[in-house]
Design a protein around this motif. Structure first.
Motif, mmCIF file in Angstrom:
data_model
loop_
_atom_site.group_PDB
_atom_site.id
_atom_site.type_symbol
_atom_site.label_atom_id
_atom_site.label_comp_id
_atom_site.label_asym_id
_atom_site.label_seq_id
_atom_site.Cartn_x
_atom_site.Cartn_y
_atom_site.Cartn_z
ATOM 1 N N ARG A 211 0.818 -1.210 0.000
ATOM 2 C CA ARG A 211 0.000 0.000 0.000
ATOM 3 C C ARG A 211 0.859 1.271 0.000
ATOM 4 O O ARG A 211 0.345 2.347 -0.294
ATOM 5 C CB ARG A 211 -0.901 0.027 1.235
ATOM 6 N N ASN A 212 2.117 1.132 0.380
ATOM 7 C CA ASN A 212 2.953 2.321 0.510
ATOM 8 C C ASN A 212 4.417 1.965 0.274
ATOM 9 O O ASN A 212 4.760 0.817 -0.030
ATOM 10 C CB ASN A 212 2.775 2.962 1.893
ATOM 11 N N GLU A 213 5.266 2.966 0.409
ATOM 12 C CA GLU A 213 6.695 2.806 0.142
ATOM 13 C C GLU A 213 7.332 1.759 1.053
ATOM 14 O O GLU A 213 8.138 0.931 0.603
ATOM 15 C CB GLU A 213 7.384 4.162 0.322
ATOM 16 N N GLU A 214 6.981 1.784 2.330
ATOM 17 C CA GLU A 214 7.566 0.849 3.287
ATOM 18 C C GLU A 214 7.203 -0.592 2.937
ATOM 19 O O GLU A 214 8.049 -1.499 3.034
ATOM 20 C CB GLU A 214 7.107 1.185 4.705
ATOM 21 N N ASP A 215 5.947 -0.823 2.519
ATOM 22 C CA ASP A 215 5.526 -2.169 2.125
ATOM 23 C C ASP A 215 6.342 -2.655 0.925
ATOM 24 O O ASP A 215 6.752 -3.822 0.859
ATOM 25 C CB ASP A 215 4.041 -2.184 1.761
ATOM 26 N N MET A 216 6.555 -1.765 -0.037
ATOM 27 C CA MET A 216 7.282 -2.142 -1.243
ATOM 28 C C MET A 216 8.743 -2.433 -0.933
ATOM 29 O O MET A 216 9.334 -3.362 -1.488
ATOM 30 C CB MET A 216 7.159 -1.031 -2.285
ATOM 31 N N ILE A 217 9.325 -1.651 -0.052
ATOM 32 C CA ILE A 217 10.711 -1.898 0.349
ATOM 33 C C ILE A 217 10.843 -3.286 0.963
ATOM 34 O O ILE A 217 11.757 -4.048 0.633
ATOM 35 C CB ILE A 217 11.183 -0.814 1.341
ATOM 36 N N GLU A 218 9.902 -3.629 1.849
ATOM 37 C CA GLU A 218 9.919 -4.942 2.491
ATOM 38 C C GLU A 218 9.825 -6.060 1.456
ATOM 39 O O GLU A 218 10.562 -7.058 1.520
ATOM 40 C CB GLU A 218 8.762 -5.052 3.484
ATOM 41 N N PHE A 219 8.945 -5.886 0.474
ATOM 42 C CA PHE A 219 8.749 -6.910 -0.547
ATOM 43 C C PHE A 219 9.989 -7.072 -1.421
ATOM 44 O O PHE A 219 10.425 -8.199 -1.698
ATOM 45 C CB PHE A 219 7.534 -6.566 -1.400
ATOM 46 N N VAL A 220 10.563 -5.970 -1.876
ATOM 47 C CA VAL A 220 11.739 -6.056 -2.755
ATOM 48 C C VAL A 220 12.928 -6.647 -2.001
ATOM 49 O O VAL A 220 13.737 -7.388 -2.572
ATOM 50 C CB VAL A 220 12.091 -4.671 -3.341
ATOM 51 N N GLU A 221 13.035 -6.335 -0.730
ATOM 52 C CA GLU A 221 14.103 -6.943 0.066
ATOM 53 C C GLU A 221 13.937 -8.461 0.121
ATOM 54 O O GLU A 221 14.926 -9.204 0.076
ATOM 55 C CB GLU A 221 14.112 -6.347 1.471
ATOM 56 N N ILE A 222 12.695 -8.940 0.180
ATOM 57 C CA ILE A 222 12.441 -10.381 0.157
ATOM 58 C C ILE A 222 12.867 -10.971 -1.186
ATOM 59 O O ILE A 222 13.442 -12.072 -1.245
ATOM 60 C CB ILE A 222 10.949 -10.680 0.420
ATOM 61 N N LEU A 223 12.620 -10.239 -2.275
ATOM 62 C CA LEU A 223 12.999 -10.726 -3.601
ATOM 63 C C LEU A 223 14.502 -10.938 -3.724
ATOM 64 O O LEU A 223 14.956 -11.722 -4.572
ATOM 65 C CB LEU A 223 12.537 -9.737 -4.683
ATOM 66 N N ASN A 224 15.273 -10.269 -2.886
ATOM 67 C CA ASN A 224 16.733 -10.395 -2.938
ATOM 68 C C ASN A 224 17.271 -11.441 -1.972
ATOM 69 O O ASN A 224 18.488 -11.555 -1.792
ATOM 70 C CB ASN A 224 17.377 -9.036 -2.653
ATOM 71 N N THR A 225 16.390 -12.217 -1.364
ATOM 72 C CA THR A 225 16.816 -13.244 -0.407
ATOM 73 C C THR A 225 16.452 -14.639 -0.914
ATOM 74 O O THR A 225 15.807 -14.798 -1.960
ATOM 75 C CB THR A 225 16.144 -13.039 0.962
ATOM 76 N N ASP A 226 16.845 -15.646 -0.139
ATOM 77 C CA ASP A 226 16.519 -17.042 -0.486
ATOM 78 C C ASP A 226 15.026 -17.316 -0.382
ATOM 79 O O ASP A 226 14.534 -18.328 -0.895
ATOM 80 C CB ASP A 226 17.274 -17.999 0.436
ATOM 81 N N LYS A 227 14.286 -16.416 0.308
ATOM 82 C CA LYS A 227 12.856 -16.586 0.472
ATOM 83 C C LYS A 227 12.063 -16.077 -0.731
ATOM 84 O O LYS A 227 10.828 -16.166 -0.742
ATOM 85 C CB LYS A 227 12.379 -15.867 1.726
ATOM 86 N N SER A 228 12.745 -15.565 -1.724
ATOM 87 C CA SER A 228 12.058 -15.022 -2.893
ATOM 88 C C SER A 228 11.208 -16.076 -3.574
ATOM 89 O O SER A 228 11.670 -17.201 -3.811
ATOM 90 C CB SER A 228 13.069 -14.461 -3.898
ATOM 91 N N PRO A 229 9.957 -15.748 -3.919
ATOM 92 C CA PRO A 229 9.107 -16.710 -4.635
ATOM 93 C C PRO A 229 9.649 -17.039 -6.024
ATOM 94 O O PRO A 229 9.258 -18.037 -6.625
ATOM 95 C CB PRO A 229 7.757 -15.992 -4.719
ATOM 96 N N LEU A 230 10.550 -16.219 -6.523
ATOM 97 C CA LEU A 230 11.133 -16.460 -7.846
ATOM 98 C C LEU A 230 12.210 -17.532 -7.798
ATOM 99 O O LEU A 230 12.705 -17.962 -8.844
ATOM 100 C CB LEU A 230 11.710 -15.164 -8.407
ATOM 101 N N ASN A 231 12.574 -17.960 -6.599
ATOM 102 C CA ASN A 231 13.586 -19.007 -6.463
ATOM 103 C C ASN A 231 12.975 -20.415 -6.527
ATOM 104 O O ASN A 231 13.694 -21.405 -6.595
ATOM 105 C CB ASN A 231 14.342 -18.865 -5.146
ATOM 106 N N ASP A 232 11.646 -20.477 -6.444
ATOM 107 C CA ASP A 232 10.984 -21.791 -6.436
ATOM 108 C C ASP A 232 10.965 -22.416 -7.835
ATOM 109 O O ASP A 232 10.903 -21.717 -8.834
ATOM 110 C CB ASP A 232 9.538 -21.649 -5.910
#
Length: 232
Positions: A211-232
């Motif tokens: 909904r906001n900048e902070e939410d997006m930051i949290e999500f993109v940080e996840i994309l850069n980790t092993d927990k990224s859904p793109l790693n599946d």
């Protein structure tokens, strides 16, 4: 949309002396004095990210840093430093990065900018504020001031001053691909990332709503980790 809260860190005398010590011989500038008094006369609003000169750091192409007092003109896309009472325009080819430091309430913050990411549709040397600087995904923000011209309706008509409209835009960038503008909503994020279902399922499973900048930051940080859904 609001510009960053205006805050001065020191008085004008200290500003002048420090900036003179750091940029005394104009290295890294275009050797051009700018006449800024009345520069935007009769224009409402401001094109500057922060109206006053604030503490900051210039970072050259080799990574060397220079403490200065600066301000960022988002209309002319110019970076100015204060030197011995004179504003000087920085050569952005020599200084691809800078930081701005300011106080938000009682919290001191530092914002990092770079012009090393090329964004389709934007100027090649456009500075962007890096919000997430990951190895795979980056998330950043741009600031732009649009000058709206006055409308003079003639004798007896309505006359309005020129005014600046400040705009903020967000982009997500996957290394090796083009940066894509993104709205801070789940459906727009999915579209920007050309999701095949993995990200949508992940957001639903984790109950993540952007909904906001902070939410997006949290999500993109996840994309850069092993927990990224793109790693599946």
């Amino acid at each position: 949309m609001k510009l960053i809260t205006r805050v001065l860190f020191v008085g004008g005398i200290i500003v002048s002396s420090l900036a003179q010590a750091q940029v005394g011989n104009n290295i890294g500038t275009l050797n051009e004095s700018l006449r800024v008094t009345g520069r935007y006369k009769d224009t409402e609003g401001s094109p500057f990210l922060i109206d006053d000169y604030t503490s900051g750091t210039l970072i050259d192409k080799t990574g060397n840093k220079r403490a200065v007092f600066l301000k960022y003109d988002t209309y002319k896309e110019e970076l100015l430093v204060f030197n011995d009472g004179t504003p000087l325009m920085i050569d952005k080819r020599l200084y691809p990065k800078f930081t701005i430091e300011y106080v938000d309430g009682t919290t001191k913050k530092s914002y990092a900018f770079t012009n090393e990411i090329q964004v389709p549709g934007l100027k090649p040397d456009k500075y962007v504020q890096m919000l997430v600087d990951g190895d795979t995904f980056k998330f950043f923000k741009t600031y732009d001031a649009v000058l709206n011209q006055s409308q003079d309706q003639g004798y007896g008509g309505v006359v309005t001053n020129n005014y600046f409209e400040n705009r903020e835009s967000y982009y997500i960038y996957q290394v090796g691909l083009d940066a894509v503008e993104v709205k801070l909503k789940n459906k727009d994020v999915l579209k920007a990332l050309s999701d095949d279902g993995a990200i949508k399922d992940f957001l639903k499973k984790e109950k993540l709503k952007i909904r906001n900048e902070e939410d997006m930051i949290e999500f993109v940080e996840i994309l850069n980790t092993d927990k990224s859904p793109l790693n599946d």
